[in-house]
Design a protein around this motif. Sequence first.
Motif, short mmCIF file in Angstrom:
data_model
loop_
_atom_site.label_atom_id
_atom_site.label_comp_id
_atom_site.label_asym_id
_atom_site.label_seq_id
_atom_site.Cartn_x
_atom_site.Cartn_y
_atom_site.Cartn_z
N TYR A 107 15.42 -14.87 -1.54
CA TYR A 107 14.53 -14.05 -2.36
C TYR A 107 15.26 -12.74 -2.62
O TYR A 107 15.83 -12.15 -1.70
CB TYR A 107 13.23 -13.76 -1.62
N MET A 108 15.26 -12.31 -3.88
CA MET A 108 15.97 -11.09 -4.25
C MET A 108 15.06 -10.15 -5.04
O MET A 108 14.21 -10.60 -5.81
CB MET A 108 17.19 -11.43 -5.10
N VAL A 109 15.28 -8.86 -4.81
CA VAL A 109 14.63 -7.80 -5.59
C VAL A 109 15.79 -6.92 -6.06
O VAL A 109 16.45 -6.26 -5.26
CB VAL A 109 13.61 -7.01 -4.75
N ILE A 110 16.04 -6.93 -7.37
CA ILE A 110 17.24 -6.32 -7.92
C ILE A 110 16.90 -5.03 -8.68
O ILE A 110 16.01 -5.00 -9.52
CB ILE A 110 17.98 -7.31 -8.84
N ASP A 111 17.65 -3.98 -8.35
CA ASP A 111 17.52 -2.66 -8.99
C ASP A 111 16.09 -2.10 -8.85
O ASP A 111 15.55 -1.52 -9.79
CB ASP A 111 17.94 -2.71 -10.46
N TYR A 112 15.53 -2.23 -7.68
CA TYR A 112 14.20 -1.70 -7.38
C TYR A 112 14.24 -0.17 -7.41
O TYR A 112 15.07 0.44 -6.77
CB TYR A 112 13.75 -2.18 -6.00
N ASN A 113 13.32 0.44 -8.17
CA ASN A 113 13.29 1.89 -8.28
C ASN A 113 11.99 2.51 -7.77
O ASN A 113 11.69 3.65 -8.06
CB ASN A 113 13.55 2.33 -9.72
N GLY A 114 11.22 1.72 -7.03
CA GLY A 114 9.94 2.20 -6.52
C GLY A 114 8.76 1.79 -7.39
O GLY A 114 7.62 1.81 -6.94
N ILE A 115 9.03 1.42 -8.63
CA ILE A 115 7.97 1.00 -9.55
C ILE A 115 8.24 -0.40 -10.10
O ILE A 115 7.36 -1.25 -10.12
CB ILE A 115 7.82 1.99 -10.72
N ASN A 116 9.46 -0.61 -10.58
CA ASN A 116 9.78 -1.93 -11.13
C ASN A 116 11.20 -2.35 -10.76
O ASN A 116 11.88 -1.64 -10.02
CB ASN A 116 9.54 -1.97 -12.65
N THR A 117 11.62 -3.49 -11.29
CA THR A 117 12.93 -4.07 -10.98
C THR A 117 13.57 -4.61 -12.25
O THR A 117 12.95 -4.63 -13.31
CB THR A 117 12.80 -5.24 -9.98
N MET A 168 0.81 -1.22 0.00
CA MET A 168 0.00 0.00 0.00
C MET A 168 0.84 1.27 0.00
O MET A 168 0.32 2.35 -0.23
CB MET A 168 -0.90 0.02 1.23
N PHE A 169 2.12 1.14 0.25
CA PHE A 169 2.97 2.33 0.40
C PHE A 169 4.02 2.38 -0.70
O PHE A 169 4.80 1.46 -0.86
CB PHE A 169 3.63 2.33 1.78
N SER A 170 4.05 3.46 -1.42
CA SER A 170 4.95 3.60 -2.56
C SER A 170 6.41 3.72 -2.17
O SER A 170 7.28 3.23 -2.88
CB SER A 170 4.57 4.85 -3.37
N LEU A 171 6.70 4.40 -1.09
CA LEU A 171 8.09 4.70 -0.78
C LEU A 171 8.79 3.63 0.06
O LEU A 171 9.96 3.75 0.35
CB LEU A 171 8.17 6.06 -0.07
N MET A 172 8.08 2.59 0.44
CA MET A 172 8.68 1.54 1.24
C MET A 172 9.45 0.58 0.34
O MET A 172 8.98 0.22 -0.74
CB MET A 172 7.62 0.77 2.01
N PRO A 173 10.62 0.15 0.78
CA PRO A 173 11.34 -0.87 0.00
C PRO A 173 10.61 -2.20 0.09
O PRO A 173 9.78 -2.41 0.98
CB PRO A 173 12.71 -0.93 0.68
N VAL A 233 3.40 -6.37 -2.36
CA VAL A 233 3.97 -5.56 -3.43
C VAL A 233 2.90 -4.61 -3.98
O VAL A 233 1.76 -4.99 -4.17
CB VAL A 233 4.49 -6.47 -4.57
N LYS A 234 3.30 -3.37 -4.23
CA LYS A 234 2.38 -2.39 -4.81
C LYS A 234 1.78 -2.94 -6.11
O LYS A 234 2.48 -3.57 -6.90
CB LYS A 234 3.13 -1.08 -5.07
N ASN A 235 0.52 -2.71 -6.31
CA ASN A 235 -0.22 -3.17 -7.50
C ASN A 235 -0.23 -4.69 -7.64
O ASN A 235 -0.34 -5.22 -8.74
CB ASN A 235 0.33 -2.54 -8.78
N LEU A 236 -0.06 -5.38 -6.51
CA LEU A 236 -0.10 -6.85 -6.46
C LEU A 236 0.80 -7.52 -7.49
O LEU A 236 0.49 -8.55 -8.06
CB LEU A 236 -1.55 -7.35 -6.63
N GLY A 237 1.94 -6.90 -7.72
CA GLY A 237 2.94 -7.51 -8.61
C GLY A 237 2.74 -7.27 -10.08
O GLY A 237 3.31 -7.96 -10.91
N LEU A 238 1.95 -6.28 -10.42
CA LEU A 238 1.71 -5.98 -11.83
C LEU A 238 3.01 -5.61 -12.56
O LEU A 238 3.21 -5.95 -13.72
CB LEU A 238 0.69 -4.84 -11.95
#
Length: 126
Positions: free
Chosen positions: A102-112, A29-34, A81-86
Amino acid sequence: MTILEGQVFWGYDYDIYNKSNFMKSIMGMFSLMPPLHQYSGRVVLTKTELIILGDTDLNIPLYTIDEVYIGFDEIFPASSVKNLGLFWQPLRVKFRADETVYMVIDYNGINTNNKIWFDALQQILQ
């Protein structure tokens, strides 16, 4: 020889599993959270290993990787995840028969860049 390099948020399966269900349900629900994670740092892919450097270092020789998967599961749910992983899904790597990260690589707040890493790992491991 470096094939790929990037910023990573990551955690072992038990780290992510132990995050509260409340946190997992509201993180999206929060955009700025990692994204869900325990550690952060840099990740490097070479011809022979996956190297994570940062809060905690981890070297995964490629020959020990049993599975590479991109997507959600009961440990890392889409609700976290914001937008349920869209726009992105976590990258899961199982190795040494009983370890999972589990990895999230090069996350920019919208995509990876998880899909790029998934494709590169699939190609190398063939």
